[in-house]
Design a protein around this motif. Structure first.
Motif, PDB file in Angstrom:
ATOM      1  N   SER A  26     103.781  16.084 -15.268  1.00  0.00           N
ATOM      2  CA  SER A  26     102.505  16.665 -14.850  1.00  0.00           C
ATOM      3  C   SER A  26     102.690  17.583 -13.652  1.00  0.00           C
ATOM      4  N   LEU A  29     104.393  20.881 -14.798  1.00  0.00           N
ATOM      5  CA  LEU A  29     103.505  21.754 -15.567  1.00  0.00           C
ATOM      6  C   LEU A  29     102.424  22.382 -14.698  1.00  0.00           C
ATOM      7  N   ARG A  30     101.993  21.648 -13.675  1.00  0.00           N
ATOM      8  CA  ARG A  30     100.987  22.210 -12.761  1.00  0.00           C
ATOM      9  C   ARG A  30     101.622  22.990 -11.618  1.00  0.00           C
ATOM     10  N   ASN A  31     102.970  22.947 -11.570  1.00  0.00           N
ATOM     11  CA  ASN A  31     103.718  23.593 -10.488  1.00  0.00           C
ATOM     12  C   ASN A  31     103.181  23.144  -9.131  1.00  0.00           C
ATOM     13  N   ARG A  40     112.947  20.363 -13.279  1.00  0.00           N
ATOM     14  CA  ARG A  40     112.053  21.338 -13.909  1.00  0.00           C
ATOM     15  C   ARG A  40     112.658  21.865 -15.197  1.00  0.00           C
ATOM     16  N   MET A  44     110.957  21.559 -18.900  1.00  0.00           N
ATOM     17  CA  MET A  44     110.578  22.749 -19.651  1.00  0.00           C
ATOM     18  C   MET A  44     111.348  22.865 -20.960  1.00  0.00           C
ATOM     19  N   VAL A  47     109.549  20.534 -23.265  1.00  0.00           N
ATOM     20  CA  VAL A  47     108.276  21.139 -23.646  1.00  0.00           C
ATOM     21  C   VAL A  47     108.478  22.151 -24.759  1.00  0.00           C
ATOM     22  N   PRO A  54      99.908  21.735 -23.015  1.00  0.00           N
ATOM     23  CA  PRO A  54      99.167  20.919 -22.042  1.00  0.00           C
ATOM     24  C   PRO A  54      97.681  20.890 -22.352  1.00  0.00           C
ATOM     25  N   ARG A  56      94.598  21.258 -20.904  1.00  0.00           N
ATOM     26  CA  ARG A  56      94.037  21.757 -19.642  1.00  0.00           C
ATOM     27  C   ARG A  56      92.668  21.140 -19.351  1.00  0.00           C
TER      28      ARG A  56
END
Length: 332
Positions: A26, A29-31, A40, A44, A47, A54, A56
């Motif tokens: 999480s 993905l939200r950086n 990371r 990724m 993903v 995601p 959103r």
């Protein structure tokens, strides 16, 4: 070959594939938060390999501050509202807000239902056109806890934030212009004034100014449905059949005015010597006709941009008047 739906890939599956916890996925993905470059990359890669998308909406609802901005607009066929969306979208994207929209077709009851549906997602803000809403809509907006921005009208009382201009003033300015040009037998061609309350306010301001000058409106032709080039053309045709000596026509908007322009071209009616035409909105097409349309240009893109800026800044309640510009053109 039959297509079969696969089960949606979950955050837990991505975490398992990457060998990390769900909270780490999480954050990546939200950086937001701490994680290493190596972590990371692993997340990724998982993903991409799994095709994870995601959720959103779920992320927004789970967070303390929603980043959804709900637009409840009257129409997409009228370029006015896409222009407002275009002005807002850039600011919202730059500030990591997500716009969602729904269309009311100028129906107050439908607007109330759509506002209820949008508020169920707990947006950061709701943006609507004008001040006229049902009691139910107003009650929901005031109790929602989110920011409310009403756009494209300043003739009334705002719930929270308002960005736009006075439609009544635009109608008065249009009448003043035609009167100063020497027109005295003036008619009106428009669309449903009860559903489009902003057009109704312009019409009221226009008629008030004519009457105050001693030259009340000669006649009107109002189409019960939406505005369009076609309705403007046939509306003018019907009005002139009743009152052929009218010397100027005020149209509810540029779509209708362009229809009137085409009617004059088809019938050999000289513009403006035989009949003057005046519109509203300042659409691009009106500036490139053989005779540029005389009209009011409204700051539609700027309205959307300023409204979005107020939302992302969490500005205090206020009314922002962006004004309008009268384009003399060549049709009046």
């Amino acid at each position: 070959m039959d297509f079969k739906h696969q089960a949606t890939v979950t955050l837990a599956e991505v975490a398992q594939a990457a060998g990390v916890g769900e909270s780490t996925v999480s954050r990546v993905l939200r950086n937001h938060g701490s994680f290493s470059r190596k972590t990371r990359d692993r997340v990724m890669e998982a993903v991409e390999r799994l095709g994870y998308v995601p959720n959103r909406i779920a992320g927004t609802l789970a967070s303390a501050g929603s980043r959804l901005v709900a637009f409840v607009i009257p129409s997409l066929s009228n370029i006015v509202f896409p222009d407002v969306l275009r002005g807002a979208s850039g600011v919202l994207e730059e500030n990591q807000h997500q716009a969602v929209f729904s269309v009311t077709d100028y129906d107050p009851g439908r607007e109330e239902a759509l506002v209820a549906a949008m508020l169920a997602w707990r947006p950061a803000a709701v943006m609507l056109a004008g001040y006229e809403h049902t009691d139910g809509t107003l009650k929901m907006l005031r109790a929602s806890g989110c920011r409310v921005v009403e756009v494209l009208d300043l003739d009334g009382t705002a719930v929270d934030l308002a960005v736009g201009f006075s439609n009544r003033a635009a109608g008065r300015a249009s009448a003043d212009f035609l009167l100063k040009r020497g027109y005295r037998r003036i008619g009106y061609v428009g669309h449903d004034l009860e559903r489009d309350t902003r057009a109704g306010k312009r019409f009221a301001g226009f008629c008030e100014t004519l009457s105050a000058a001693g030259f009340p409106l000669v006649d009107r032709e109002i189409h019960a449905g939406a505005s369009s080039v076609e309705n403007g053309r046939f509306g003018l045709q019907r009005l002139l059949a009743r009152k052929p000596d009218i010397d100027a026509i005020y149209f509810s908007n540029d779509d209708m005015a362009l229809g009137g322009y085409f009617h004059c071209l088809a019938r050999g009616i000289s513009i403006p010597s035989q009949l003057a035409i005046f519109g509203y909105n300042g659409l691009d097409i009106g500036r490139v006709t053989p005779q540029p349309l005389s009209t009011i240009r409204t700051p539609r893109v700027a309205t959307g941009r300023v409204a979005a800026e107020l939302i992302v800044a969490n500005a205090p309640p206020q009314v922002v008047d962006l004004g309008f510009e009268l384009l003399e053109g060549a049709t009046a």
